[in-house]
Motif scaffolding. Structure first.
Motif, PDB file in Angstrom:
ATOM      1  N   ALA A  68       0.843  -1.208   0.000  1.00 38.51           N
ATOM      2  CA  ALA A  68       0.000   0.000   0.000  1.00 38.51           C
ATOM      3  C   ALA A  68       0.877   1.256   0.000  1.00 38.51           C
ATOM      4  N   SER A 106      -4.829   3.125  -0.449  1.00 41.59           N
ATOM      5  CA  SER A 106      -5.334   2.810   0.891  1.00 41.59           C
ATOM      6  C   SER A 106      -5.065   1.345   1.239  1.00 41.59           C
ATOM      7  N   GLU A 149      -6.952  -0.325   2.815  1.00 39.72           N
ATOM      8  CA  GLU A 149      -8.267  -0.989   2.726  1.00 39.72           C
ATOM      9  C   GLU A 149      -8.431  -1.770   1.424  1.00 39.72           C
ATOM     10  N   ASP A 150      -7.776  -1.312   0.366  1.00 40.40           N
ATOM     11  CA  ASP A 150      -7.979  -1.939  -0.941  1.00 40.40           C
ATOM     12  C   ASP A 150      -6.948  -3.008  -1.265  1.00 40.40           C
TER      13      ASP A 150
END
Ligand code: LMR
Length: 320
Positions: free
Chosen positions: A158, A164, A166-167
Motif C-alpha cells: 500500500a 489505501s 483498505e484496498d
C-alpha cells in the motif's frame, strides 16, 4: 447471554495489547495469566480503569494460577521469551519449548474446550508442541503468523503504490521464519493481481522484490529498532482477528499455522496456509494452486519447519 471468557497466557507487551483490544471490541471477559506475581493483576486493573473512559463492558482479571483460566472459550498464548537483536526466532526453541509444556498442561487441565491461538516463537513448531502437550484437537489449536506476515506485506504494498490499505489484500504462506513465502499472484489491489500492477507500471519488479524480502525480515526489522523485545501491536491485532472470527462465527479465510494431514503434500506438522475459521475452529483448509517457483518456496519453508520439529523431538522424546 453469558459473556465469553478469553484467557491470555503471558502478561507482557502482547498480552496487555491483546487484553486492551479484546476489551475495546467487547469480545468477552479477560483473564491475564502470568507467573510473575502482581504483573497481570496490575495490567488488569489498569485496563479495567480504562474501560470506564472508553465505555466497554469486560471484566479484566489478573491471575497466577491456571485454575483461573477455567472454561475459557479462547486462550491466546504469548508466554515465553522474545528474541533480541542478532537472534533468530529459532534460537528461542529450547527455552520456549519448556514454557509450552507447562502452558499446554495448564490448558489441558482447565480449558479443554477452548480455541487456542499460539503466538510464541519459533511459531510453527511451538504451536505443534503446544497441541501435543495440551492434547486438544488440532482444529482447535492454531498459530498466528500468516495474518501478521500478510499484514506487513499489505502495508508495504500500500505504501509503495500510494493506495489505501483498505484496498490491498496480500497472502503469505509457509512457516513464520526467514523462509516464509509472500505470494504476489494471490495479492491484489481492488482485485487487480500484483503481477498485473507490475505490468501496468504501478510498482516496479525490483521494488516488489525488495518488499517481499522486507516482509520476510519484518519481525527482525522491529526487533532491531526496539532492541529490548519484539513486535506486539501487529501480532496482537492479528490474533484478535482470529479470535473474533471464532467467537462470532465470522468464517474468515485467513492464513494461519495449522496442522496439515496430507494437504499441500505435508503431514503431521504445522505450517501457514489459508484456513476458514468459524465456530468450530479450523473448519476448512484451503489448498491453492501453486506454480513451480511458489511450490519450491513453500517446500523449502516446510523443510525448515521440519528441521525444527526434529530438533524438538530430540529434546523431548515424549513428543511423537
Ligand atoms: C514477529 O514477526 O514480529 C514475531 O515473530 C516476533 C519476532 O521475533 O520477529
Amino acid at each position: 447471554m453469558a459473556r465469553k471468557k478469553i484467557a491470555l497466557i503471558g502478561g507482557g507487551q502482547i498480552g496487555g495489547t491483546l487484553a486492551h483490544l479484546a476489551g475495546l471490541k467487547e469480545l468477552g471477559d479477560v483473564v491475564i495469566f502470568d507467573i510473575a506475581e502482581g504483573l497481570p493483576q496490575g495490567k488488569a486493573l489498569d485496563l479495567a480503569q480504562s474501560s470506564t473512559v472508553e465505555g466497554y463492558d469486560a471484566a479484566m482479571t489478573g491471575a497466577n494460577d491456571y485454575a483461573d483460566i477455567k472454561d475459557a472459550d479462547v486462550v491466546i498464548v504469548t508466554a515465553g521469551v522474545p528474541r533480541k537483536p542478532g537472534m533468530s526466532r529459532d534460537d528461542l526453541l529450547g527455552i520456549n519449548l519448556k514454557v509450552m509444556k507447562s502452558v499446554g498442561e495448564g490448558i489441558r487441565d482447565n480449558a479443554p474446550n477452548a480455541f487456542v491461538i499460539c503466538i510464541t516463537n519459533p511459531l510453527d513448531v511451538m504451536v505443534w508442541a503446544l497441541q501435543q502437550f495440551s492434547g486438544l484437537p488440532a482444529n482447535k489449536v492454531v498459530g498466528m503468523a500468516g495474518v501478521l506476515d500478510s499484514a506487513r506485506f499489505k502495508l508495504f504494498l500500500a505504501e509503495e503504490m500510494n493506495v489505501s490499505v483498505e484496498d490491498v489484500n496480500a497472502f503469505v504462506l509457509g512457516g513464520h521464519g526467514d523462509t516464509m513465502v509472500p505470494l504476489p499472484r494471490y495479492s491484489t489491489v481492488a482485485g487487480i493481481p500484483v503481477p498485473d500492477l507490475v505490468k501496468m507500471g504501478w510498482i516496479e519488479q525490483d521494488k516488489l522484490d525488495q518488499i517481499i524480502q522486507r516482509t520476510r525480515d519484518g519481525g527482525a526489522e522491529i526487533v532491531g529498532l526496539l532492541k529490548t523485545g519484539s513486535a506486539y501491536y501487529a501480532p496482537a491485532t492479528a490474533a484478535i482477528a482470529m479470535a473474533e472470527s471464532y467467537l462470532k462465527d465470522k468464517r474468515r479465510l485467513m492464513p494461519c499455522a495449522v496442522e496439515l494431514n496430507g494437504e499441500y503434500g505435508v503431514s503431521g506438522m504445522y505450517v501457514g496456509v489459508p484456513v476458514l475459521i468459524g465456530e468450530n475452529g479450523v473448519e476448512k483448509i484451503v489448498e491453492i494452486e501453486l506454480n513451480d517457483d511458489e511450490k519450491a518456496g513453500f517446500d523449502h519453508s516446510v523443510a525448515a519447519v521440519q528441521g525444527l520439529v526434529d530438533a524438538v523431538k530430540a529434546i523431548d522424546p515424549s513428543l511423537a
